[in-house]
Every structure is written in structure tokens, then in C-alpha cells.
Design a protein around this motif. Structure first.
Motif, PDB file in Angstrom:
ATOM      1  N   VAL A  39       1.001   1.818  -0.899  1.00 46.70           N
ATOM      2  CA  VAL A  39       1.370   0.074  -1.049  1.00 46.70           C
ATOM      3  C   VAL A  39       1.235   0.151  -2.681  1.00 46.70           C
ATOM      4  CG1 VAL A  39       1.101  -1.975  -0.413  1.00 46.70           C
ATOM      5  CG2 VAL A  39       1.085  -0.459   1.468  1.00 46.70           C
ATOM      6  N   THR A  40       0.253   0.276  -3.101  1.00 51.95           N
ATOM      7  CA  THR A  40      -0.215  -0.537  -4.311  1.00 51.95           C
ATOM      8  C   THR A  40       0.573   0.889  -5.429  1.00 51.95           C
ATOM      9  OG1 THR A  40      -2.212   1.167  -4.809  1.00 51.95           O
ATOM     10  CG2 THR A  40      -2.433  -1.600  -3.904  1.00 51.95           C
ATOM     11  N   GLY A  41       0.742   1.761  -5.150  1.00 53.74           N
ATOM     12  CA  GLY A  41       1.140   2.915  -6.045  1.00 53.74           C
ATOM     13  C   GLY A  41       3.097   2.983  -5.918  1.00 53.74           C
ATOM     14  N   VAL A  42       3.447   2.287  -5.686  1.00 50.08           N
ATOM     15  CA  VAL A  42       5.237   2.188  -6.417  1.00 50.08           C
ATOM     16  C   VAL A  42       4.798   1.340  -7.131  1.00 50.08           C
ATOM     17  CG1 VAL A  42       4.886   2.096  -3.422  1.00 50.08           C
ATOM     18  CG2 VAL A  42       5.190  -0.265  -4.868  1.00 50.08           C
ATOM     19  N   VAL A  43       4.971   0.906  -7.812  1.00 50.70           N
ATOM     20  CA  VAL A  43       5.466   0.533  -9.252  1.00 50.70           C
ATOM     21  C   VAL A  43       6.672   1.443 -10.305  1.00 50.70           C
ATOM     22  CG1 VAL A  43       4.627  -0.571 -11.029  1.00 50.70           C
ATOM     23  CG2 VAL A  43       3.187  -0.755  -9.135  1.00 50.70           C
ATOM     24  N   VAL A  44       5.845   2.336 -10.378  1.00 54.56           N
ATOM     25  CA  VAL A  44       6.440   3.085 -11.175  1.00 54.56           C
ATOM     26  C   VAL A  44       7.391   4.272 -10.583  1.00 54.56           C
ATOM     27  CG1 VAL A  44       6.503   5.470 -11.971  1.00 54.56           C
ATOM     28  CG2 VAL A  44       4.087   4.101 -11.823  1.00 54.56           C
ATOM     29  N   VAL A  45       7.656   4.255  -8.782  1.00 56.22           N
ATOM     30  CA  VAL A  45       8.750   4.832  -8.120  1.00 56.22           C
ATOM     31  C   VAL A  45       9.459   3.738  -8.367  1.00 56.22           C
ATOM     32  CG1 VAL A  45       9.796   6.284  -6.117  1.00 56.22           C
ATOM     33  CG2 VAL A  45       6.998   6.112  -7.123  1.00 56.22           C
ATOM     34  N   LEU A  86       8.100  -5.206  -4.838  1.00 56.80           N
ATOM     35  CA  LEU A  86       7.607  -6.293  -5.475  1.00 56.80           C
ATOM     36  C   LEU A  86       7.177  -5.101  -7.265  1.00 56.80           C
ATOM     37  CD1 LEU A  86       5.338  -8.646  -5.565  1.00 56.80           C
ATOM     38  CD2 LEU A  86       4.058  -7.532  -4.472  1.00 56.80           C
ATOM     39  N   GLY A  87       6.451  -4.309  -7.146  1.00 56.50           N
ATOM     40  CA  GLY A  87       6.173  -3.282  -8.438  1.00 56.50           C
ATOM     41  C   GLY A  87       7.343  -3.873  -9.818  1.00 56.50           C
ATOM     42  N   GLN A  88       8.619  -3.538  -9.449  1.00 59.96           N
ATOM     43  CA  GLN A  88      10.100  -4.416  -9.827  1.00 59.96           C
ATOM     44  C   GLN A  88       9.508  -5.294 -10.342  1.00 59.96           C
ATOM     45  OE1 GLN A  88      12.451  -1.371 -11.194  1.00 59.96           O
ATOM     46  NE2 GLN A  88      12.833  -3.568 -12.313  1.00 59.96           N
ATOM     47  N   LEU A  89       9.410  -6.707 -10.014  1.00 62.05           N
ATOM     48  CA  LEU A  89       9.020  -7.929 -10.096  1.00 62.05           C
ATOM     49  C   LEU A  89       8.266  -7.117 -11.092  1.00 62.05           C
ATOM     50  CD1 LEU A  89       9.258 -11.042  -9.676  1.00 62.05           C
ATOM     51  CD2 LEU A  89       8.286 -10.950  -7.739  1.00 62.05           C
ATOM     52  N   THR A 115       9.098  -3.551  -0.506  1.00 65.01           N
ATOM     53  CA  THR A 115       8.055  -2.581  -1.321  1.00 65.01           C
ATOM     54  C   THR A 115       7.316  -2.293   0.121  1.00 65.01           C
ATOM     55  OG1 THR A 115       7.719  -3.904  -2.913  1.00 65.01           O
ATOM     56  CG2 THR A 115       5.613  -2.837  -2.247  1.00 65.01           C
ATOM     57  N   LEU A 116       7.013  -3.342   1.429  1.00 62.42           N
ATOM     58  CA  LEU A 116       6.687  -2.335   2.714  1.00 62.42           C
ATOM     59  C   LEU A 116       7.458  -1.348   3.630  1.00 62.42           C
ATOM     60  CD1 LEU A 116       4.958  -5.792   3.981  1.00 62.42           C
ATOM     61  CD2 LEU A 116       3.624  -4.104   3.000  1.00 62.42           C
TER      62      LEU A 116
END
Length: 317
Positions: free
Chosen positions: A253-259, A268-271, A101-102
Motif C-alpha cells: 500500500v505504501t510502497g507503490v509510489v515509485v511503481v 495516490l502515489g502518482q498524486l 492504489t488499493l
């Protein structure tokens, strides 16, 4: 300097209080989920005795306040607990994903920050020109579109043609060039989202300063317009520009979940999304708190950098 350190300590204290409140909200939200967590994990075929034993193993038969204090105390010492789904330490699961993620966030930042600053400066330099109007229309269009829609458009245009992979499958053993190639589409999606905001803020900050008396004096002296913007306007516009750049870094860093979900990126977003699907609440709690901590720390960095870049905020009269 003393004022700056006092401000940093005050922001740190406020950030810790914010994280404490967020941890309470996260834990309370998990507690309010409908259904029996143990029953959901074991399935409908589990006997009542098995469910009761599993609830006791998870500690669900204890009071909520006691479980929260144990959870918060463990996090304070670096112990995130054990995953309910895989029975592995959560710290191992997170360590394997947070670096990805980083990497994605830094990849997008390396593209978006210089691009946004250059476009913002050019838009301010050629204000009301065709370039300025075109840049603003493009920026507003990219901001208006949600990340998943932009991602699917890029997959349709660039992945279907075979230029880039639609699934960003990266591993720690991959060479840097291969990782950059595999993660290009998710990084480009994030770049399109955050560049527009930073570009418009840079343009607005420069244009606001162009009406200042010292800028008018520089123009009357015959200083070229480009030098006026770069040497006179830009240094005084750094505070709002740094602030918006740092805030957008927090979003990266925090908005990568959807992508990450769109491109099946192992971050970490996929997790977090996978853990929600498995009802692995311990991992959901830990990942959510890490995202919150990253957002708070980057906002603290934005405040500090904006203050340092403006001497009037450091040396109060």
C-alpha cells in the motif's frame, strides 16, 4: 480473550501516538522547505502586494503552531483542506486516487501471497535441492533490484513486444478484465519485490520447525514428509508467516509510489509526486499522512493476527 483486547487497545493507542508524531514530522518538514511557498506558487512576476494577500489567504502569516492545530483538527474531522493548485477539496482528489492504489495493492497481493507460500513450502520440502537453490537465487535477485529498475525491465521485455501496455491508464468505468490487463505490469513489479521476502520467511519458518522433537516423532512414525510439513510444521509456523505477509501488505500500500510513477498509474502515489512538483503542500501532507496511517494499521493487523495464530501469546502463563 481479555488479554487480546487489551493488547489491541494498547497497539491502537501506540498507533495513534505514532500518527501524531508523524503528523508533527510531516508538518515540520514542510515548514523547513526553503523559499516562500506563496512566491513559488504565484511565480516571480507576482507583486509583493499579491504575494502578501495570497499568504494571508493560505494562512501562512499565522504562527506555525496555530496552523498545525487547525490542520490536525481538520483531519480529525475528515477535512483535509483545499488543494493550493486546483482549489478543489483534497478529499475529492484523494477519493479519486486511493481506490486505484488499493486495487493495485490487492491485485499484487492476490498474486504474491499464494505464490510466496507455495514456493516457500516447496523450498522447505525439497531443501538443498536444485529447486531450492534456484528459488533462493531468484528471490535474492528480485529483492536486490529496486522497483523502478524492475519496472523498466518489464516494460522493455513485455511492453515493447506489445503484450501489455507500458502506461497503466485505468479508470473506474473500465470493466474488471480491462483493468486487470492494464494494471498487470505494475502489479507484476510489486509481486516480484514482495514475493521473495515472503517466500524466504516461509521457508525459514518451516525449516526451523523441522528440527523440533514432535516433527522427529512424526517422521519416526512414518508420516510422509509432505504431510509432516503441511499438517504439523505449517500450523505452528503461521505466526511469523502471517506477520511477514501483513508487513508486506503494508509495503504494497505504501510502497507503490515509485511503481505508479514508472507506469503513470493514476493512484495516490502518482498524486503525491505530482503535488510535490506543483508545490501543493496541502495535498502532500494529506497523502503522506494517509500512507503513514495505512502502514500503522496494517502493522497493527500483523501483530493481532500473529498473536491470534499463536495460543501461547494469547493465553500467557
Amino acid at each position: 480473550m481479555k488479554t487480546l483486547w487489551l493488547m489491541i487497545l494498547g497497539r491502537l493507542g501506540l498507533g495513534l501516538a505514532t500518527l501524531l508524531a508523524i503528523s508533527v514530522i510531516i508538518f515540520s518538514a514542510i515548514e523547513m522547505l526553503p523559499g516562500d511557498l506563496a512566491q513559488e506558487i504565484l511565480g516571480q512576476s507576482a507583486t509583493p502586494e499579491t504575494v502578501a494577500a495570497f499568504r494571508s489567504e493560505l494562512g501562512l502569516d499565522r504562527p506555525a503552531l496555530e496552523r498545525y492545530l487547525d490542520w490536525a483538527g481538520g483531519i480529525a474531522t475528515g477535512d483535509f483542506g483545499t488543494s493550493m493548485a486546483s482549489r478543489r477539496p483534497i478529499s475529492e482528489l484523494i477519493a479519486a486516487r486511493i481506490s486505484n492504489t488499493l486495487f493495485l495493492a490487492l491485485y499484487a497481493a492476490a498474486i504474491s501471497v499464494p505464490l510466496a507460500l507455495v514456493l516457500g513450502l516447496l523450498a522447505a520440502l525439497y531443501r538443498n535441492s536444485v529447486f531450492d537453490r534456484l528459488a533462493n537465487v531468484t528471490a535474492l535477485s528480485s529483492v536486490s533490484l529496486p522497483e523502478f529498475f524492475l519496472g523498466y525491465i518489464l516494460i522493455f521485455v513485455l511492453a515493447q513486444s506489445g503484450l501489455f501496455p507500458a502506461v497503466a491508464d485505468v479508470t473506474a468505468e473500465m470493466p474488471l478484465g480491462d483493468r486487470l490487463y492494464a494494471a498487470f505490469l505494475p502489479a507484476l513489479t510489486l509481486t516480484l519485490v514482495v514475493t521473495a521476502h515472503m517466500m524466504r520467511m516461509t521457508r525459514a519458518a518451516i525449516i526451523n520447525l523441522l528440527a523440533s522433537p514432535y516433527i522427529e516423532m512424526a517422521r519416526l512414525k512414518g508420516v510422509p514428509r509432505g504431510r509432516v510439513i503441511l499438517c504439523h510444521a505449517l500450523p505452528n509456523a503461521l505466526a511469523p508467516i502471517i506477520n511477514v505477509v501483513a508487513v508486506n501488505m503494508a509495503y504494497l500500500v505504501t510502497g507503490v509510489v515509485v511503481v505508479e510513477v514508472v507506469f503513470v498509474y493514476p493512484g495516490l502515489g502518482q498524486l503525491l509526486v505530482d503535488s510535490v512538483a506543483k508545490r501543493d503542500v496541502s495535498v502532500v501532507q494529506a497523502a503522506s499522512l494517509i500512507f503513514a496511517a495505512a502502514y500503522v494499521l496494517l502493522n497493527l493487523a500483523a501483530d493481532v493476527l500473529a498473536t491470534v495464530s499463536n495460543p501461547r501469546l494469547v493465553h500467557a502463563r
